[in-house]
Design an enzyme around this catalytic site. Structure first.
Site, PDB file in Angstrom:
ATOM      1  N   HIS A 207      35.584  57.063  19.255  1.00  0.00           N
ATOM      2  CA  HIS A 207      34.542  56.677  18.363  1.00  0.00           C
ATOM      3  C   HIS A 207      34.801  56.719  17.357  1.00  0.00           C
ATOM      4  O   HIS A 207      33.449  56.107  16.952  1.00  0.00           O
ATOM      5  CB  HIS A 207      34.158  58.363  18.325  1.00  0.00           C
ATOM      6  CG  HIS A 207      34.108  59.268  17.838  1.00  0.00           C
ATOM      7  ND1 HIS A 207      35.141  59.839  17.828  1.00  0.00           N
ATOM      8  CD2 HIS A 207      33.767  59.474  16.440  1.00  0.00           C
ATOM      9  CE1 HIS A 207      35.867  60.570  16.408  1.00  0.00           C
ATOM     10  NE2 HIS A 207      34.701  60.789  16.188  1.00  0.00           N
TER      11      HIS A 207
HETATM   12  C1  UD1 Z   1      30.767  60.998  12.618  1.00  0.00           C
HETATM   13  C2  UD1 Z   1      31.371  61.453  11.109  1.00  0.00           C
HETATM   14  C3  UD1 Z   1      32.699  61.725  11.943  1.00  0.00           C
HETATM   15  C4  UD1 Z   1      33.019  62.368  13.432  1.00  0.00           C
HETATM   16  C5  UD1 Z   1      31.981  62.383  14.171  1.00  0.00           C
HETATM   17  C6  UD1 Z   1      31.695  63.520  15.066  1.00  0.00           C
HETATM   18  C7  UD1 Z   1      30.792  61.110   9.297  1.00  0.00           C
HETATM   19  C8  UD1 Z   1      31.047  59.160   8.490  1.00  0.00           C
HETATM   20  N1  UD1 Z   1      31.414  60.290  10.322  1.00  0.00           N
HETATM   21  O1  UD1 Z   1      30.441  59.670  13.219  1.00  0.00           O
HETATM   22  O2  UD1 Z   1      33.862  61.763  10.795  1.00  0.00           O
HETATM   23  O3  UD1 Z   1      34.762  62.704  13.632  1.00  0.00           O
HETATM   24  O4  UD1 Z   1      30.329  61.564  13.710  1.00  0.00           O
HETATM   25  O5  UD1 Z   1      30.929  62.533  16.363  1.00  0.00           O
HETATM   26  O6  UD1 Z   1      30.475  61.446   8.728  1.00  0.00           O
HETATM   27  N2  UD1 Z   1      23.608  59.054  16.353  1.00  0.00           N
HETATM   28  C9  UD1 Z   1      23.148  59.110  17.878  1.00  0.00           C
HETATM   29  N3  UD1 Z   1      22.465  61.110  18.002  1.00  0.00           N
HETATM   30  C10 UD1 Z   1      22.903  61.280  16.753  1.00  0.00           C
HETATM   31  C11 UD1 Z   1      23.609  60.382  15.849  1.00  0.00           C
HETATM   32  C12 UD1 Z   1      24.498  59.795  15.711  1.00  0.00           C
HETATM   33  O7  UD1 Z   1      22.919  58.605  18.937  1.00  0.00           O
HETATM   34  O8  UD1 Z   1      22.482  62.368  16.722  1.00  0.00           O
HETATM   35  C13 UD1 Z   1      24.521  57.442  16.811  1.00  0.00           C
HETATM   36  C14 UD1 Z   1      23.216  56.686  16.211  1.00  0.00           C
HETATM   37  O9  UD1 Z   1      23.538  55.285  16.174  1.00  0.00           O
HETATM   38  C15 UD1 Z   1      24.748  56.061  14.562  1.00  0.00           C
HETATM   39  C16 UD1 Z   1      26.333  56.447  15.553  1.00  0.00           C
HETATM   40  O10 UD1 Z   1      26.016  57.333  16.355  1.00  0.00           O
HETATM   41  O11 UD1 Z   1      24.126  54.889  14.303  1.00  0.00           O
HETATM   42  C17 UD1 Z   1      26.987  56.991  14.525  1.00  0.00           C
HETATM   43  O12 UD1 Z   1      26.664  58.425  13.607  1.00  0.00           O
HETATM   44  P1  UD1 Z   1      27.435  58.968  12.630  1.00  0.00           P
HETATM   45  O13 UD1 Z   1      26.293  60.103  12.254  1.00  0.00           O
HETATM   46  O14 UD1 Z   1      27.042  57.804  10.922  1.00  0.00           O
HETATM   47  O15 UD1 Z   1      28.468  58.807  12.207  1.00  0.00           O
HETATM   48  P2  UD1 Z   1      29.585  59.064  14.045  1.00  0.00           P
HETATM   49  O16 UD1 Z   1      30.169  57.843  14.125  1.00  0.00           O
HETATM   50  O17 UD1 Z   1      28.654  59.883  14.746  1.00  0.00           O
END
Ligand code: UD1
Length: 369
Positions: A207
């Protein structure tokens, strides 16, 4: 009067760490432990499922920020948490790990004169293109209590000029939760849902932006995953960020058609631990999985150029692959042939008791101040 401690969670890897702290709460009747959920992750399978699995209390406060750019997410969390503490000021704010929720609440707590504790302090990849590295360095720079998981953390903090007075080598709260839930995970045998046998499959997670945001890198990763899936079945719970990018880059079909690759929706902690315990090898870019595989003695191939957790290489089962795909293929072949299972020394304080050490230290601080 009760002392109040806020424990911040936001994203998936925060819950297992917070759980190790909440597990101590019954020993401290004079402390009110409050779970503050920023809502950085909001899907049930990335968030609520852990509250049930870890027996965490329902959050005292939900900020509900959701997804967005880093600036959007961080600033929304900051505004939400500041509003919460206006009326519900804690004595200590504990932040864990390195996600956006960590730095956002850390800044708010510190600027409002609240004692700030960082669990998993001092880890450094020295790669400032990683959002997590920025979050780590900044959070540590303003924390009053720095709880460290491995000796490199102490050295890194000392090099950055931190006084030894605020640094505590307490061990690893991820391992606390693993130790507590391992018997449950062992009973699940999640691999059997996919007609797999124990020790005869690889477990893959992916991821990191550095692997999944750039099309060329992602194609390289996929080429090698397809190659691996010809040698050994691969179970791959797909993270929402990765799925979104695979769809956007029109690569998802390729993976769906790949024989030997079992692509599934994200899974719970117990399910993931069950897959990990019984895997022949783990391929990942996750920080937590590097530590968990080290504790369990399962070979881990890390699809990154660096790690902020070097003890998983020196004392553990982790190998950094970066983009050295020749190394990757050689390792997969040798692990499938039975190597990679040598005995490694145990890591001090990765003993299931780190949460107890942290909460006791906080309690001592509260009664003295
Ligand atoms: C975040 C953390 C990362 C951690 C990871 C575990 C930061 C900078 N990054 O990354 O360190 O390893 O979580 O998962 O804080 N999304 C969903 N559902 C959700 C949340 C997110 O579909 O409940 C999707 C959205 O499209 C979003 C994307 O995932 O834009 C990324 O989510 P985000 O919280 O920005 O970062 P992660 O890549 O999950």
């Amino acid at each position: 009067m009760k002392y109040k401690i806020d424990i911040i969670v936001g994203a998936r890897p925060n819950f297992m760490k917070a759980a190790a702290l909440f597990n101590e709460k019954d020993k401290y009747s004079s402390i009110e432990f409050r779970l503050i959920h920023t809502g950085q992750h909001y899907d049930k399978i990335l968030s609520d499922v852990f509250i049930d699995e870890f027996n965490l209390p329902q959050p005292t406060c939900c900020l509900g920020v959701g997804s967005g750019s880093h600036t959007y997410q961080t600033s929304k969390i900051m505004m939400g948490y500041e509003k919460w503490i206006e009326d519900h000021r804690p004595h200590i704010c504990i932040v864990v790990g390195d996600v956006n929720s960590t730095i956002a609440c850390a800044i708010v707590a510190k600027k409002n004169g609240i004692t700030l504790s960082h669990v998993e302090a001092g880890l450094r990849s020295f790669d400032r293109t990683m959002p997590e590295e920025i979050n780590r360095v900044l959070t540590d720079s303003i924390s009053d209590m720095l709880f460290v998981t491995e000796p490199s953390g102490i050295a890194n903090l000392a090099n950055e000029g931190h006084s030894m007075d605020g640094i505590y080598y307490v061990g690893n709260v991820m391992i606390d939760t693993l130790v507590r839930l391992k018997p449950k995970a062992e009973a699940v045998r999640y691999y059997s849902n996919y007609d797999l046998n124990r020790g005869e499959y690889a477990y893959l997670t992916l991821h990191r932006p550095s692997n999944v945001d750039d099309p060329k890198t992602l194609v390289d990763v996929i080429n090698n995953i397809e190659w691996m899936a010809e040698k050994i079945p691969v179970v791959f719970p797909i993270h929402p960020r990765t799925k979104k990018n695979l769809i956007g880059m029109k690569l998802i079909k390729r993976l769906e058609l790949c024989k030997g690759l079992i692509m599934i929706e994200p899974i719970s902690y117990i399910e993931s631990l069950s897959l990990m315990i019984n895997a022949r090898l783990v391929v990942t870019d996750s920080g937590g999985l590097q530590e968990e595989t080290t504790y369990l003695g399962i070979p881990c191939l890390c699809l990154r150029d660096n790690t902020e957790r070097p003890i998983t290489i020196t004392n553990g089962t982790n190998t950094l692959i970066g983009s050295n795909w020749e190394l990757f293929r050689n390792k997969v072949v040798s692990i499938c042939n039975g190597s990679g299972y040598d005995d490694k020394p145990c890591i001090p304080y990765w003993d299931g008791k780190a949460g107890g050490r942290i909460v006791e230290r906080c309690y001592q601080y509260l009664i003295k101040n």
